[in-house]
Design an enzyme around this catalytic site. Structure first.
Site, PDB file in Angstrom:
ATOM      1  N   GLY A 285      74.658  48.878  54.191  1.00 41.57           N
ATOM      2  CA  GLY A 285      73.783  48.690  55.349  1.00 41.57           C
ATOM      3  C   GLY A 285      74.089  49.802  56.322  1.00 41.57           C
ATOM      4  N   HIS A 286      73.194  50.771  56.432  1.00 46.51           N
ATOM      5  CA  HIS A 286      73.438  51.954  57.265  1.00 46.51           C
ATOM      6  C   HIS A 286      72.513  51.921  58.480  1.00 46.51           C
ATOM      7  CE1 HIS A 286      75.154  54.285  53.567  1.00 46.51           C
ATOM      8  NE2 HIS A 286      75.779  53.161  53.819  1.00 46.51           N
TER       9      HIS A 286
ATOM     10  N   ASP B 108      81.191  50.821  56.645  1.00 43.20           N
ATOM     11  CA  ASP B 108      80.676  50.586  58.009  1.00 43.20           C
ATOM     12  C   ASP B 108      81.313  51.481  59.060  1.00 43.20           C
ATOM     13  OD1 ASP B 108      79.158  48.539  56.861  1.00 43.20           O
ATOM     14  OD2 ASP B 108      80.750  47.074  57.177  1.00 43.20           O
TER      15      ASP B 108
ATOM     16  N   GLN C 210      79.387  52.526  51.123  1.00 40.26           N
ATOM     17  CA  GLN C 210      80.692  51.853  51.112  1.00 40.26           C
ATOM     18  C   GLN C 210      81.776  52.787  51.676  1.00 40.26           C
ATOM     19  OE1 GLN C 210      78.774  51.270  47.784  1.00 40.26           O
ATOM     20  NE2 GLN C 210      77.904  49.823  49.206  1.00 40.26           N
TER      21      GLN C 210
ATOM     22  N   LYS D  49      78.326  55.861  58.832  1.00 41.89           N
ATOM     23  CA  LYS D  49      77.767  56.912  57.959  1.00 41.89           C
ATOM     24  C   LYS D  49      76.286  57.159  58.265  1.00 41.89           C
ATOM     25  CE  LYS D  49      79.053  54.462  54.411  1.00 41.89           C
ATOM     26  NZ  LYS D  49      79.881  53.425  55.078  1.00 41.89           N
TER      27      LYS D  49
HETATM   28  P1  GDP Z   1      77.598  52.535  57.903  1.00 41.71           P
HETATM   29  O1  GDP Z   1      77.493  51.477  56.874  1.00 41.71           O
HETATM   30  O2  GDP Z   1      78.797  53.398  57.720  1.00 41.71           O
HETATM   31  O3  GDP Z   1      76.345  53.357  58.060  1.00 41.71           O
HETATM   32  O4  GDP Z   1      77.830  51.769  59.312  1.00 41.71           O
HETATM   33  P2  GDP Z   1      77.027  50.484  59.840  1.00 41.71           P
HETATM   34  O5  GDP Z   1      75.690  50.903  60.273  1.00 41.71           O
HETATM   35  O6  GDP Z   1      77.116  49.359  58.859  1.00 41.71           O
HETATM   36  O7  GDP Z   1      77.945  50.049  61.052  1.00 41.71           O
HETATM   37  C1  GDP Z   1      78.208  50.913  62.120  1.00 41.71           C
HETATM   38  C2  GDP Z   1      77.712  50.237  63.401  1.00 41.71           C
HETATM   39  O8  GDP Z   1      78.241  50.912  64.533  1.00 41.71           O
HETATM   40  C3  GDP Z   1      76.208  50.302  63.576  1.00 41.71           C
HETATM   41  O9  GDP Z   1      75.778  49.180  64.282  1.00 41.71           O
HETATM   42  C4  GDP Z   1      76.006  51.563  64.411  1.00 41.71           C
HETATM   43  O10 GDP Z   1      74.801  51.545  65.165  1.00 41.71           O
HETATM   44  C5  GDP Z   1      77.206  51.500  65.295  1.00 41.71           C
HETATM   45  N1  GDP Z   1      77.758  52.801  65.729  1.00 41.71           N
HETATM   46  C6  GDP Z   1      77.846  53.973  65.048  1.00 41.71           C
HETATM   47  N2  GDP Z   1      78.517  54.891  65.762  1.00 41.71           N
HETATM   48  C7  GDP Z   1      78.875  54.296  66.914  1.00 41.71           C
HETATM   49  C8  GDP Z   1      79.634  54.706  68.052  1.00 41.71           C
HETATM   50  O11 GDP Z   1      80.132  55.819  68.146  1.00 41.71           O
HETATM   51  N3  GDP Z   1      79.812  53.797  69.050  1.00 41.71           N
HETATM   52  C9  GDP Z   1      79.299  52.524  68.989  1.00 41.71           C
HETATM   53  N4  GDP Z   1      79.529  51.710  69.999  1.00 41.71           N
HETATM   54  N5  GDP Z   1      78.595  52.100  67.919  1.00 41.71           N
HETATM   55  C10 GDP Z   1      78.391  52.976  66.901  1.00 41.71           C
HETATM   56  P1  IMO Z   2      78.279  50.349  53.759  1.00 39.28           P
HETATM   57  O1  IMO Z   2      77.609  51.412  52.934  1.00 39.28           O
HETATM   58  C1  IMO Z   2      81.359  47.299  54.028  1.00 39.28           C
HETATM   59  C2  IMO Z   2      82.331  45.131  50.361  1.00 39.28           C
HETATM   60  C3  IMO Z   2      82.000  43.648  50.378  1.00 39.28           C
HETATM   61  C4  IMO Z   2      83.113  43.123  49.487  1.00 39.28           C
HETATM   62  C5  IMO Z   2      83.242  44.214  48.421  1.00 39.28           C
HETATM   63  C6  IMO Z   2      82.488  43.927  47.138  1.00 39.28           C
HETATM   64  O2  IMO Z   2      77.400  49.695  54.730  1.00 39.28           O
HETATM   65  O3  IMO Z   2      79.528  50.896  54.359  1.00 39.28           O
HETATM   66  P2  IMO Z   2      79.905  44.047  46.527  1.00 39.28           P
HETATM   67  O4  IMO Z   2      78.717  43.331  47.085  1.00 39.28           O
HETATM   68  O5  IMO Z   2      79.819  45.534  46.657  1.00 39.28           O
HETATM   69  O6  IMO Z   2      80.239  43.640  45.141  1.00 39.28           O
HETATM   70  O7  IMO Z   2      81.144  43.570  47.432  1.00 39.28           O
HETATM   71  O8  IMO Z   2      82.737  45.394  49.018  1.00 39.28           O
HETATM   72  N1  IMO Z   2      81.202  46.033  50.680  1.00 39.28           N
HETATM   73  C7  IMO Z   2      81.058  46.641  51.867  1.00 39.28           C
HETATM   74  N2  IMO Z   2      81.769  46.531  53.011  1.00 39.28           N
HETATM   75  N3  IMO Z   2      80.338  48.164  53.967  1.00 39.28           N
HETATM   76  C8  IMO Z   2      79.622  48.306  52.830  1.00 39.28           C
HETATM   77  O9  IMO Z   2      78.670  49.246  52.686  1.00 39.28           O
HETATM   78  C9  IMO Z   2      79.946  47.495  51.722  1.00 39.28           C
HETATM   79  N4  IMO Z   2      79.443  47.360  50.473  1.00 39.28           N
HETATM   80  C10 IMO Z   2      80.236  46.468  49.845  1.00 39.28           C
HETATM   81  O10 IMO Z   2      82.059  43.119  51.673  1.00 39.28           O
HETATM   82  O11 IMO Z   2      84.310  43.080  50.203  1.00 39.28           O
HETATM   83 MG    MG Z   3      77.320  49.408  56.754  1.00 39.83          MG
END
Ligand code: GDP
Ligand code: IMO
Ligand code: MG
Length: 418
Positions: free
Chosen positions: A40-41, A13, A219, A16
């Protein structure tokens, strides 16, 4: 032309999805190579939010999107994702991709329940049990999903084995009958048959032709099955090396390996977290950063930036640069802490220890930095408050790596490319 790998440098998270969308503009292909819909991206374009779990985040830029062999694919989730997109999707799924079946979800949840307090805190998406089947050589692959005869045979043997485990070990039920599962998955296979294509071959050829391939990691580094905080990890390899085995391409140098680093640290699920902030300050940053899981909605645990973690991450992945995200979230704090090393008994620790017991006894050593006030309007690094520039410069110096991208908001345009 440059090929690029985007990797989560912490526990996932990091942002990415946002960076992949940004870089996809110049890419010919965007490839997902690890994990499944535990990911979840998020991509935000002109105020519209897209959440991708399986579809590569290059979809909005209408790039060729590829799902490689290393993925655990839940076809119901992909169907939903495809249904939500208005864009024309040029999608290819590798025949070797493992399929998440309903019993994998049931097993994931049953195992977690049985572990009680010792649970991992998985996303419950069946990813772990699906990869376990791959390792046990009992998995169902995409080439079988699209072939009714083979699918019937595979479900026939798989169903009974899993029903026994669910019932006898966990006292749980199969979520549906064998016939119902076959009917549903056979229909999904027919629907997805047109996406069938050899991703290994396509990416190998693209690289040979000098095309720009963007590899989208899921991840984060410390969820790696080998190098993460085992057993509080995922079941695949979110580290850069996994592109070679996950896609099926020869080992070669890749020009850009970008570590996505959140300006602080978060983690979802259980496991050690040295710089974790519990209490009011943690809550404040969680609210400001909207740190609630993109996949499960769970509150993310929040803590200060951890340079021990990041130094280890740079080494494990061979990052050529980092992208520092969510800098804007740190606005309004009186002071900001950065963990420069750990203390364990009398020892100073610079590298993440493999032994979890030792790690959980490590104490953070902090450098205090002044806070700053900023919004997401800056368009160049020089427009950021001096203290924010100093924060970035300190991180770069300590890590010995440049932050070529600094993200100051969720939107595509809220980005400083240096
Ligand atoms: P990922 O799994 O690495 O793609 O990240 P996620 O989408 O799960 O979580 C990142 C969250 O931060 C999302 O809600 C993005 O929209 C948000 N986000 C990404 N970059 C920034 C930033 O520079 N500032 C803020 N405030 N939010 C951001
Ligand atoms: P993105 O791509 C954050 C974490 C889960 C748990 C562990 C094992 O959005 O960054 P699993 O379901 O993979 O067997 O869970 O890994 N986990 C993540 N945490 N971002 C993710 O993906 C994750 N994918 C798995 O919360 O701790
Ligand atoms: Mg994510």
């Amino acid at each position: 032309m440059t090929s690029t790998i985007v990797i989560g440098a912490q526990w996932g998270d990091e942002g990415k999805g946002k960076v992949v969308d940004l870089l996809a503009k110049d890419a010919d292909l965007v490839v997902r190579f690890n994990g499944g819909n535990n990911a979840g991206h998020t991509v935000v374009v002109q105020g519209k939010k897209y959440k991708f779990h399986l579809m590569p985040s290059g979809a909005i830029q209408e790039k060729k999107c590829l799902v490689a062999a290393g993925i655990a694919l839940d076809p119901n989730v992909l169907k939903k994702e495809l249904g939500q997109l208005e864009q024309e999707i040029d999608l290819v799924i590798d025949p070797r991709t493992q399929i998440i079946m309903p019993w994998h979800n049931a097993l994931d949840n049953a195992k977690e329940t049985a572990k009680g307090k010792g649970k991992i805190g998985t996303t419950g998406r069946g990813v772990g049990p699906c990869y376990a089947d791959r390792a046990s050589r009992t998995g169902i692959r995409f080439c079988e999903l699209v072939d009714s005869e083979k699918l019937k045979e595979k479900i026939g043997t798989g169903f009974e084995a899993k029903e026994k485990i669910l019932k006898n070990v966990y006292g749980a039920e199969m979520p549906a009958s064998k016939e119902e599962i076959f009917a549903e998955y056979n229909a999904l296979g027919k629907e997805f048959a047109s996406y069938y294509g050899d991703v290994s071959l396509k990416v190998s050829n693209a690289l040979k032709e000098g095309k720009n391939v963007l590899f989208e990691g899921a991840q984060g580094t410390f969820l790696d099955n080998d190098f993460g905080t085992y057993p509080y990890v995922t079941s695949s390899h979110p580290t850069a090396g996994a592109i070679f085995t996950g896609v099926g391409i020869g080992v070669r140098p890749i020009e850009r390996i970008i570590g996505i680093v959140k300006a602080y640290t978060t983690r979802v699920g259980e496991g050690p977290f040295v710089t974790e902030l519990e209490g009011k300050l943690g809550d404040e940053i969680r609210e400001k950063g909207k740190e609630f899981g993109t996949t499960t909605g769970r509150p993310r645990r929040v803590g200060w930036l951890d340079l021990v973690l990041l130094k280890t991450s740079i080494r494990l992945n061979g990052f050529t640069e980092i992208a520092l995200t969510k800098l804007d979230v740190l606005t309004g704090l009186e002071k900001i802490m950065v963990c420069t090393e750990y203390k364990w008994e009398r020892e100073k620790i610079q590298e993440l220890p493999a032994d979890l017991e030792k790690l959980s006894k490590c104490k953070p050593v902090y450098k205090e930095m002044p806070g700053f006030e900023m919004d997401s309007s800056a368009t160049s690094f020089g427009q950021l408050p001096k203290e924010a520039q100093d924060y970035v410069a300190f991180v770069e110096k300590e890590l010995g790596i440049e932050a070529k991208i600094v993200s100051i908001g969720p939107g595509r345009e809220e980005t400083i490319v240096r």
